[in-house]
Design a protein around this motif. Structure first.
Motif, short mmCIF file in Angstrom:
data_model
loop_
_atom_site.label_atom_id
_atom_site.label_comp_id
_atom_site.label_asym_id
_atom_site.label_seq_id
_atom_site.Cartn_x
_atom_site.Cartn_y
_atom_site.Cartn_z
N THR A 140 0.92 -1.14 0.08
CA THR A 140 0.10 0.14 -0.21
C THR A 140 0.83 1.14 -0.07
OG1 THR A 140 -0.17 -0.03 2.44
CG2 THR A 140 -2.02 -1.13 1.41
N GLY A 141 0.48 2.34 -0.54
CA GLY A 141 1.18 3.54 -0.62
C GLY A 141 2.09 3.53 -1.87
N ALA A 142 2.31 2.36 -2.37
CA ALA A 142 3.25 2.31 -3.58
C ALA A 142 2.97 2.81 -4.89
CB ALA A 142 3.55 0.97 -3.80
N TYR A 143 3.51 3.53 -5.68
CA TYR A 143 3.36 4.06 -7.02
C TYR A 143 4.43 3.41 -8.02
CZ TYR A 143 2.47 6.62 -11.16
OH TYR A 143 2.28 6.96 -12.56
N HIS A 144 3.74 2.55 -9.11
CA HIS A 144 4.85 1.95 -9.86
C HIS A 144 4.59 2.02 -11.24
CE1 HIS A 144 6.61 -0.51 -6.58
NE2 HIS A 144 5.59 -1.01 -6.13
N SER A 150 1.95 -2.46 -13.93
CA SER A 150 2.40 -1.21 -12.76
C SER A 150 1.38 -0.49 -12.20
CB SER A 150 3.48 -0.30 -13.74
OG SER A 150 2.60 0.39 -14.57
N MET A 151 0.11 -0.41 -12.83
CA MET A 151 -0.95 0.39 -12.15
C MET A 151 -1.46 -0.90 -11.18
SD MET A 151 -3.87 2.35 -13.91
CE MET A 151 -4.55 1.29 -14.95
N THR A 152 -1.62 -2.06 -11.58
CA THR A 152 -2.22 -2.96 -10.39
C THR A 152 -1.11 -3.15 -9.29
OG1 THR A 152 -2.96 -4.35 -12.30
CG2 THR A 152 -3.08 -5.43 -10.23
N THR A 161 -7.69 2.63 -10.24
CA THR A 161 -8.30 1.51 -10.34
C THR A 161 -9.95 1.62 -10.56
OG1 THR A 161 -8.75 1.41 -7.85
CG2 THR A 161 -6.74 0.06 -8.90
N ARG A 162 -10.36 3.04 -10.31
CA ARG A 162 -11.71 3.25 -10.47
C ARG A 162 -12.09 3.21 -11.95
NH1 ARG A 162 -14.10 6.50 -6.66
NH2 ARG A 162 -12.10 7.52 -6.18
N GLY A 170 -3.57 -12.10 -9.82
CA GLY A 170 -2.49 -12.37 -9.15
C GLY A 170 -1.38 -11.49 -8.44
N VAL A 171 -1.88 -10.24 -8.31
CA VAL A 171 -1.38 -9.45 -7.32
C VAL A 171 -1.89 -9.20 -6.02
CG1 VAL A 171 -0.61 -6.86 -7.19
CG2 VAL A 171 -0.51 -8.12 -9.36
N VAL A 172 -1.09 -9.43 -4.94
CA VAL A 172 -1.67 -9.09 -3.60
C VAL A 172 -0.89 -7.80 -2.88
CG1 VAL A 172 -1.73 -10.39 -1.50
CG2 VAL A 172 -2.11 -11.48 -3.45
N LYS A 173 -1.75 -7.21 -2.14
CA LYS A 173 -1.26 -6.03 -1.63
C LYS A 173 -1.02 -6.38 0.02
CE LYS A 173 -1.49 -3.10 -5.03
NZ LYS A 173 -2.15 -4.15 -6.05
#
Length: 449
Positions: A140-144, A150-152, A161-162, A170-173
């Motif tokens: 959380t808090g990440a910008y990639h 990368s947005m996911t 995401t909206r 397959g991406v877990v935060k």
């Protein structure tokens, strides 16, 4: 007949008819025309000290003569031939230079991209290929970045995401151990233990570690607030990854290329990553990125798994070669350390003077300054907007993060005289806020992340 110059307002009104809202985070109504070093100038001729460095993508400053010369000379020879089919002399020189600078031992290879987003997408590709696993863990808090992969991976704004789901599967935060999560009276050790327990919760309940391909982290989060991962926490995550055959990857797009006083922010931790994304200041803002990593991982895919028509072209890689030369020859790592210490001293003095200045985080010329309500200690977005807008009026460009954090990332070539002038502007704005003299701009609700 002399042509009348157009105003910022006139140009922006014309652009607005053709430019989508989603493509710009709104701050100031200016149209930039040119820049030199740490100063930028709009089309009306107003100069501003740049305390943002184009989102940390111009660490070498604007229009550095050596970099401009490299771009011009290469453009006169060849602008583009796709590296997807043939090598070019500039990229062929740059690749081994980056491999040598990589903070990892053993054979190292790399691939090109056009942006940090591409580089982080490459991390997903190669980590999955190498491990044969599907899951990617990010924070959380990440910008990639803004490509779908990368947005996911990112978690810094709901507008990333909206209305666009489903996102990449397959991406877990997991929660990032930011200082705002720390409880009153909680020791550093207890805080790290508690946050690592939250990190472990998915692995203990629904996420098999032996199905996780990679853990991706910003050692120092950029758009999340310029905040360093607690070293003990980083060590725990790293050791967990190593114990479970998980690729440990770091995003150096914002914080690399000398920004924090080292080549790479991960070097503050004494840890070697397996994969690393680089962009922004790699070519002094020209569209170029790289994903660098251990050879055995990079050799897990064959062509054309990660080729782009323009990535690694002769002009952008010429700019990157010149950028490496400037950083080394002008000792910008040491400069970031020295001027960063000066900036930290200034903001600590401001913290002592003004009760609305909360936490001050400075890692080289790389800082986040929290603006808070003196009574509650909570972040004060209204005060932050007033401050950044007043600083802009006084002649410096600074923006906010998370609503209540001033982002301080000037070019590493900024002079001490420019830095002192910027500090005077910031102190004046702080003084005026304390005296109740500042008001928010009419469009305050539109500004910022």
């Amino acid at each position: 007949m002399k042509m009348l110059k157009k105003t910022n307002k006139e140009v922006l009104q014309k652009e607005e008819a053709a430019f989508a809202t989603a493509a710009r985070i709104k701050y100031y109504d200016i149209v930039l025309d040119h820049g030199q070093g740490a100063t930028v100038t709009d089309i009306e001729g107003h100069d501003y000290i740049d305390l943002l460095a184009s989102a940390s993508s111009t660490n070498t400053g604007h229009a550095h003569p050596q970099i401009v010369k490299a771009i011009q000379e290469q453009a006169a020879k060849m602008i583009q031939y796709t590296p997807a089919y043939f090598a070019n002399s500039q990229a062929a020189r740059l690749a081994p230079r980056l491999a040598e600078l990589a903070p990892m031992s053993g054979p190292v290879e790399m691939v090109w991209g056009n942006s940090g987003s591409d580089a982080n997408d490459a991390i997903i590709k190669f980590a999955r290929a190498y491990t044969g696993r599907q899951y990617i863990v990010s924070f959380t808090g990440a910008y990639h970045g803004s490509t779908y992969g990368s947005m996911t991976l990112s978690r810094v704004s709901l507008n990333m995401t909206r209305k666009m789901g489903p996102m990449l599967p397959g991406v877990v935060k997991v929660p990032f151990p930011s200082p705002w999560e720390r409880l009153v009276g909680e020791t550093e050790e207890d805080f790290v233990d508690r946050m690592f327990a939250q990190f472990m919760l998915p692995f203990e309940t629904y996420l098999p570690a032996d199905e996780v391909a990679a853990i991706l982290i910003e050692p120092i989060q950029g758009d999340g607030g310029i905040v360093k991962t607690p070293p003990a926490y980083m060590r725990k995550v790293y050791e967990f990854a190593k114990a479970n055959g998980i690729v440990f990857a770091v995003d150096e797009v914002n914080q690399g290329m000398g920004r924090t006083g080292n080549w790479w922010s991960i070097q503050h931790f004494g840890i070697e990553p397996d994969l690393m994304s680089v962009g922004k200041s790699l070519a002094s803002g020209m569209p170029l990125s790289a994903m660098i990593g251990r050879k055995e991982i990079l050799e897990s895919l064959g062509a054309p798994a990660n080729v782009y028509t323009t990535a690694g072209n002769p002009v952008t890689t010429a700019a990157a070669n010149a950028t490496l030369d400037v950083i080394q020859n002008e000792h910008l790592l040491e400069r970031s350390q020295r001027l960063g210490a000066k900036a930290e001293e200034f903001f600590k003095q401001e913290q002592a003077k003004y009760s609305f200045v909360g936490d001050v985080r400075m890692y080289g010329l790389d800082g986040g300054i929290d603006i808070v309500d003196p009574v509650t200690g909570e972040g004060d977005s209204d005060a932050t907007t007033k401050l950044m807008y007043r600083i802009f009026e006084l002649g410096a460009i600074i923006i906010s993060l998370r609503g209540n954090i001033l982002r301080f990332q000037p070019p590493l070539v900024i002079t001490e005289e420019e830095l002192d002038r910027a500090f005077a502007m910031i102190d004046q704005a702080f003084s005026e806020l304390a005296a109740g003299k500042l008001s928010a701009p009419a469009n305050a609700e539109e500004l910022g992340w």
